[in-house]
Design a protein around this motif. Structure first.
Motif, short mmCIF file in Angstrom:
data_model
loop_
_atom_site.label_atom_id
_atom_site.label_comp_id
_atom_site.label_asym_id
_atom_site.label_seq_id
_atom_site.Cartn_x
_atom_site.Cartn_y
_atom_site.Cartn_z
N ASP A 199 0.86 -1.19 0.00
CA ASP A 199 0.00 0.00 0.00
C ASP A 199 0.90 1.23 0.00
N MET A 200 0.69 2.13 -0.97
CA MET A 200 1.52 3.32 -1.10
C MET A 200 0.65 4.55 -1.29
N PRO A 201 0.98 5.62 -0.61
CA PRO A 201 0.22 6.86 -0.81
C PRO A 201 0.32 7.35 -2.25
N GLY A 202 -0.80 7.69 -2.83
CA GLY A 202 -0.82 8.24 -4.17
C GLY A 202 -0.75 7.23 -5.28
N PRO B 256 9.00 -0.49 -2.20
CA PRO B 256 8.82 0.89 -1.71
C PRO B 256 10.09 1.41 -1.01
N ARG B 257 10.23 2.73 -1.04
CA ARG B 257 11.34 3.37 -0.32
C ARG B 257 10.75 4.31 0.74
N GLU B 258 11.58 4.69 1.67
CA GLU B 258 11.11 5.52 2.78
C GLU B 258 10.66 6.90 2.32
N ASP B 259 11.19 7.39 1.19
CA ASP B 259 10.83 8.74 0.73
C ASP B 259 9.51 8.77 -0.03
N GLY B 260 8.78 7.64 -0.08
CA GLY B 260 7.51 7.59 -0.77
C GLY B 260 7.61 7.14 -2.21
N SER B 261 8.83 7.03 -2.74
CA SER B 261 9.01 6.50 -4.08
C SER B 261 9.09 4.98 -4.03
N ALA B 262 9.23 4.36 -5.17
CA ALA B 262 9.35 2.91 -5.22
C ALA B 262 9.98 2.49 -6.53
N ALA B 263 10.64 1.34 -6.49
CA ALA B 263 11.11 0.69 -7.71
C ALA B 263 10.16 -0.45 -8.04
N PHE B 264 9.98 -0.73 -9.31
CA PHE B 264 9.10 -1.83 -9.70
C PHE B 264 9.68 -2.53 -10.92
N VAL B 265 9.30 -3.78 -11.10
CA VAL B 265 9.82 -4.58 -12.20
C VAL B 265 8.80 -5.63 -12.60
N LEU B 266 8.75 -5.92 -13.88
CA LEU B 266 8.02 -7.08 -14.39
C LEU B 266 8.93 -7.76 -15.40
N GLY B 267 9.13 -9.06 -15.23
CA GLY B 267 10.06 -9.77 -16.10
C GLY B 267 9.53 -11.11 -16.57
#
Length: 468
Positions: free
Chosen positions: A240-243, A268-279
């Motif tokens: 769950d991530m804001p925004g 997710p990262r602490e600054d509200g950003s996140a990395a994502f991947v589909l492979g």
């Protein structure tokens, strides 16, 4: 009862004489009157079929023996020990769950009351026994309880081949009297109470029961191992991530093992950003799933030192080649950052993977032009990256080629294709992320029907809509 005996006399059957004769047989013998009531059961029948007694009806498992007409409606049933043990072995081979096998061992044991004692978890003992209601229950104790029955520990440790337990101690036997114990599996024993015919019979039954118990135990251990490995290969729950609204579909080609070569992750990262991947790893099944696990673990480690998607793919390519990768992987890697005014800013890089799609607020579907070579095979591969902005409510779709290459159920030459995928996505304008994933899955599986399919995976990344 009296009528039955008169019938015996009327037909010339001397029941007392029959009892004396058949007690010496090396087969279980049961004699029934014309009404199907048991009138004679020799000693071996009482051991093999404890429920058989004068005045009872014939159990179904006795009927599997040899039948002989005695005249006047009287019938004799014969059952050899070997036949009985072979039938027990067949019935023990039917269940595969360990608990079901142990219940069957207790139920089929040649005794009025049987107890199976086995090593359990954390050094304890399991006691499987019949209950007064006719079922089978299990109790668990410390190993020290076995030592309160003199001679029983020696059976469990195979110091002796059998022992008569005249003092039962504190064990949850559910019976009284003298028990005869024989070894079962390693550290286990079968204990029988009431009319045991011979120790040899118990040993022969225990040998067949031990084979079934050991087989079910090995199967249970294999299942636990597979479950533990599979847990590390399945997609992790989406955070769950804001925004941000996230949804996914994961449909492996091999439904029996529930894992395949496709994967997706969101970190997710602490600054509200996140990395994502589909492979998508080449191939499907266990080998592809194992390689996808290596790719995911490598990415997870590399994200500690690198967040830029294109550079991350360069590092992943080098890491996989250094590890001796033999399977190539295609994937899309991205980062997402909520924008203060609403929406998301995405940076994407791809390695040999189908282009991501963006569903705009007006229903338009844009293809994200991001390209790169396949990962994990060649030493020199180019990757580029691009930035995409999603307005509130707009959606990014990442997918494996299992969607576009899905073959029509009634025409295996026709693929679902890019055009149908874009049209299906356009139909999702205004829908939530979960509704988008559900709609695309339904459309593709309606196309596939019951036909087999390749690994089929998608990840939906949606900028949270503005609230009223």
């Amino acid at each position: 009862m009296a009528q039955g005996y008169r019938q015996g006399a009327d037909t010339g059957l001397d029941l007392d004489a029959w009892r004396r004769v058949v007690d010496g047989f090396h087969e279980a013998v049961v004699v029934l009157d014309p009404e199907g009531v048991v009138r004679v059961a020799n000693s071996l029948a009482s051991v093999l079929f404890p429920q058989v007694m004068a005045g009872s009806t014939l159990p179904g498992d006795v009927a599997g023996g040899r039948r002989q007409e005695l005249g006047g409606g009287w019938v004799a049933w014969y059952r050899g020990v070997d036949d009985h043990l072979d039938e027990a072995a067949r019935r023990l081979a039917s269940p595969t769950e360990r608990a079901d096998v142990l219940r069957t061992v207790v139920e089929l044991a040649p005794a009025e009351h049987a107890v199976v004692v086995l090593p359990g978890a954390r050094g304890r003992l399991e006691w499987w026994r019949r209950t007064p209601a006719g079922g089978v229950a299990v109790a668990r104790t410390t190993r020290q309880v076995a030592g309160t029955a003199p001679g029983f520990t020696a059976v469990l440790e195979r110091v002796v081949e059998h022992a008569e337990l005249t003092e039962l101690g504190d064990g949850p036997w559910g019976a009284s009297g003298v028990g005869v114990a024989v070894p079962l599996t390693d550290g286990g024993a079968l204990v029988c109470f009431g009319g045991t015919w011979s120790v040899d019979l118990l040993k022969r039954y225990a040998a067949r029961a031990a084979a079934a118990v050991e087989s079910s135990t090995r199967l249970a251990e294999q299942r636990r191992t597979v479950e533990a490995l599979r847990a590390n290969l399945l997609p992790t729950p989406l955070p769950d991530m804001p925004g941000v609204r996230l949804a996914g579909v994961y449909e492996p080609a091999h439904r029996g093992v529930l894992i395949g070569g496709d994967f997706y992750d969101v970190h997710p990262r602490e600054d509200g950003s996140a990395a994502f991947v589909l492979g998508d790893v080449a191939g499907n099944g266990l080998e592809a799933a194992a390689h996808s696990g290596r790719v995911r673990q490598s990415l997870h480690a590399l994200l500690v030192v690198e967040q830029r998607p294109a550079q991350l793919l360069h590092l992943l390519n080098a890491a996989l080649r250094a590890a001796g990768s033999r399977l190539f992987t295609t994937l899309v890697v991205g980062t997402m950052l909520p924008v203060q005014a609403g929406g998301l800013r995405l940076t994407l890089a791809a390695g040999g993977h189908p282009a991501p799609l963006v569903l705009r607020a007006d229903g338009r579907v844009d293809e994200v032009a991001v390209h790169g070579g396949i990962v994990g095979v060649l030493p020199e591969v180019r990757f580029n990256q691009t930035t995409v902005t999603l307005a509130p409510g707009e959606t990014l779709l990442l997918y494996s080629d299992g969607l576009t290459e899905a073959r029509k159920h009634d025409d295996r030459q026709e693929l679902f294709g890019d055009v149908r995928l874009k049209a299906a996505l356009a139909d999702c304008a205004g829908l939530s992320a979960n509704a988008v994933s559900d709609h695309l899955r339904r459309v593709v599986f309606d196309w596939l029907g019951p036909a087999e399919h390749d690994d089929l995976t998608l990840l939906v990344v949606q900028a949270a809509p503005r609230t009223a």
